[in-house]
Design a protein around this motif. Structure first.
Motif, PDB file in Angstrom:
ATOM      1  N   UNK A 166       0.840  -1.199   0.000  1.00 11.90           N
ATOM      2  CA  UNK A 166       0.000   0.000   0.000  1.00 11.90           C
ATOM      3  C   UNK A 166       0.873   1.246   0.000  1.00 11.90           C
ATOM      4  N   UNK A 167       0.750   2.045  -1.059  1.00 15.38           N
ATOM      5  CA  UNK A 167       1.392   3.358  -1.048  1.00 15.38           C
ATOM      6  C   UNK A 167       0.465   4.341  -0.330  1.00 15.38           C
ATOM      7  N   UNK A 168       1.046   5.193   0.486  1.00 15.95           N
ATOM      8  CA  UNK A 168       0.232   6.174   1.186  1.00 15.95           C
ATOM      9  C   UNK A 168       0.943   7.516   1.255  1.00 15.95           C
ATOM     10  N   UNK A 285      -3.349   3.469  -1.913  1.00 19.40           N
ATOM     11  CA  UNK A 285      -3.747   2.504  -2.940  1.00 19.40           C
ATOM     12  C   UNK A 285      -2.697   1.420  -3.053  1.00 19.40           C
ATOM     13  N   UNK A 286      -3.112   0.279  -3.622  1.00 18.46           N
ATOM     14  CA  UNK A 286      -2.199  -0.854  -3.776  1.00 18.46           C
ATOM     15  C   UNK A 286      -1.413  -0.717  -5.072  1.00 18.46           C
ATOM     16  N   UNK A 287      -0.089  -0.716  -4.947  1.00 21.67           N
ATOM     17  CA  UNK A 287       0.757  -0.581  -6.131  1.00 21.67           C
ATOM     18  C   UNK A 287       2.157  -1.064  -5.794  1.00 21.67           C
ATOM     19  N   UNK A 288       3.127  -0.643  -6.589  1.00 24.08           N
ATOM     20  CA  UNK A 288       4.518  -1.010  -6.355  1.00 24.08           C
ATOM     21  C   UNK A 288       5.379   0.240  -6.424  1.00 24.08           C
ATOM     22  N   UNK A 308       5.917  10.045   0.210  1.00 24.19           N
ATOM     23  CA  UNK A 308       5.323   8.751  -0.112  1.00 24.19           C
ATOM     24  C   UNK A 308       6.004   7.648   0.670  1.00 24.19           C
ATOM     25  N   UNK A 309       5.233   6.660   1.075  1.00 24.93           N
ATOM     26  CA  UNK A 309       5.792   5.488   1.763  1.00 24.93           C
ATOM     27  C   UNK A 309       4.849   4.310   1.546  1.00 24.93           C
ATOM     28  N   UNK A 310       5.269   3.134   2.015  1.00 22.61           N
ATOM     29  CA  UNK A 310       4.502   1.904   1.811  1.00 22.61           C
ATOM     30  C   UNK A 310       4.334   1.147   3.119  1.00 22.61           C
ATOM     31  N   UNK A 380      12.762   0.784   3.405  1.00 16.00           N
ATOM     32  CA  UNK A 380      11.803   1.240   2.395  1.00 16.00           C
ATOM     33  C   UNK A 380      11.305   0.096   1.533  1.00 16.00           C
ATOM     34  N   UNK A 381      12.125  -0.943   1.373  1.00 14.77           N
ATOM     35  CA  UNK A 381      11.753  -2.074   0.530  1.00 14.77           C
ATOM     36  C   UNK A 381      11.221  -3.252   1.327  1.00 14.77           C
TER      37      UNK A 381
END
Length: 442
Positions: A166-168, A285-288, A308-310, A380-381
């Motif tokens: 999830x990117x937020x 949203x769900x992405x990469x 941005x972060x995940x 981050x990964x």
């Protein structure tokens, strides 16, 4: 249409890849000279020749720079030129179909790993098994060839593995004092708070009902133990009506019914959502991570990387959902004018140096184990490495693309429920029959 037999009994999870990376393999970690240098010995043979390479999606600065450098290296090693053409994702299926029918395809193409069975069944792909025979290419874990190996031949080389999180908007979370969600209920609560502060035209968590909708729906269904279909003998049996799949499906449609995403945007896909995110209209949203570079460009610098972060997509019960085990491959088109030269390009592109860079520049996970292990140490990964360890794949059948994209079986089912035209039971029963009919056609 010739239907090929998939020799792999299943697409195994990517945990093996992480396991190999974590414990180390006996393979040398440095490139072996013959893998990247083999083409140079035959350079004069190809001098003055050229090939066409298709890349999928829209180029951004890192991906364009990568291809420019790769083409320059190819020229230096072989003496041959390579012309790169970028095919936007919404046009890929039509372009492949036209190329397979009319013989006007590329020499080399990027391809989604789940598309390999379909296009191999159309005789559109040439075997590239010889590349896997030795050298550094042998370090790529065998489980990454599950969709690529058909009747004992390899029809595409893994280039970069793809999984999603999830990117937020990290800055929004900080301003609104929202903690990173650990459960699905917390995701919905965060979405509601974002909309209260940023406006009702903002999707707190964007619903994906477009061409790649099953990346989101699949994660939710798999987290409940659901499956799309299973192979029993030589027949696919749909599992969409099973209680586990239904529970995940209802969580998915609940994104809209809860108000977290607008009912007016039921057909948006990841590309549409990304553009809205760039314009400050999406909170999650769900992405990469490959979307980061494009968002920075689309927003003209208004959304910066540090904003941005995940986080891993959480299930209803807590814990991380299994992500889609995707990835991008590269292969030789069967109508290539010079298959030998095209194979040299694929061999170079998937050597450790260039495959690692393809993945890291493009926001994908590397296919070489030692590079993946290093990436997993990066905070981050880490969400992607965690998702990759639990990743799953769609049914490994040539007809899956028809069900997923052309007929949009699950997307239509979800839309009918959200619009009040059918109950979940009715929609899933209809979709289950349609899915079985598509997967079992010959």
């Amino acid at each position: 249409m010739r239907i090929a037999k998939i020799t792999a009994t299943t697409v195994t999870t990517a945990a093996l890849a992480l396991g190999l990376a974590a414990c180390g393999s006996g393979e040398p970690s440095t490139p072996q000279p013959q893998a990247s240098g083999s083409a140079s010995a035959s350079g004069p043979k190809y001098a003055g020749q050229s090939i066409t390479v298709w890349r999928l999606g829209d180029p951004n600065e890192p991906s364009q720079k990568y291809m420019d450098d790769l083409v320059a290296e190819f020229k230096a090693q072989t003496g041959a030129d390579a012309t790169v053409q970028w095919i936007p994702w919404p046009q890929v299926n039509d372009k492949f179909t036209a190329a397979a029918a009319g013989g006007e395809g590329p020499d080399v193409t990027e391809i989604g790993n789940d598309q390999v069975p379909l296009w191999q069944s159309q005789d559109a792909l040439a075997p590239v098994t010889s590349i896997t025979a030795g050298g550094e290419h042998a370090q790529i874990p065998k489980n990454l060839f599950g969709l690529e190996t058909i009747d004992g031949e390899v029809y595409a080389m893994p280039w970069g593995a793809g999984t999603r999180a999830v990117m937020y908007r990290k800055d929004w979370f900080e301003d609104l004092k929202i903690e990173v969600p650990k459960t699905w209920d917390e995701v919905l609560a965060a979405a509601k708070k974002i909309q209260e502060e940023k406006g009702k035209d903002v999707d707190g968590f964007a619903f994906n009902g477009g061409s790649d909708a099953n990346h989101l729906l699949g994660a939710m269904a798999w987290s409940e133990g659901g499956e799309y279909a299973v192979k029993e003998g030589d027949k696919w049996v749909g599992k969409l009506t099973d209680p586990a799949f239904k529970t995940g499906f209802e969580t998915y449609t609940g994104i809209v019914s809860s108000g977290a995403s607008s009912k007016s945007r039921l057909t948006q896909n990841t590309t549409d959502i990304r553009t809205r995110f760039s314009n400050g209209k999406v909170g999650m949203y769900l992405t990469a991570s490959w979307d980061i570079a494009t968002i920075k460009e689309e927003s003209k610098g208004k959304v910066k990387e540090e904003q941005m972060a995940f986080f891993p997509l959480p299930s209803k019960a807590g814990g991380e959902t299994p992500a889609f085990f995707g990835g991008n491959d590269i292969t030789v088109w069967n109508d290539a004018k010079n298959k030998e030269l095209a194979t040299e390009f694929v061999k170079l592109a998937t050597s450790k140096k260039w495959a690692d860079r393809y993945a890291l520049d493009g926001g994908l996970l590397p296919v070489y184990p030692d590079t993946l292990a290093e990436l997993a140490k990066d905070p981050a990964q880490a969400p992607f490495a965690a998702a990759f360890a639990k990743a799953k794949a769609f049914p490994a059948d040539p007809q899956w693309t028809e069900a997923n994209e052309t007929k949009a079986v699950l997307q239509n089912a979800a839309r009918s429920v959200i619009e009040g035209k059918a109950t979940a039971d009715e929609a899933l029963a209809k979709a289950n029959k349609e899915l079985e009919d598509i997967l079992n056609q010959s």
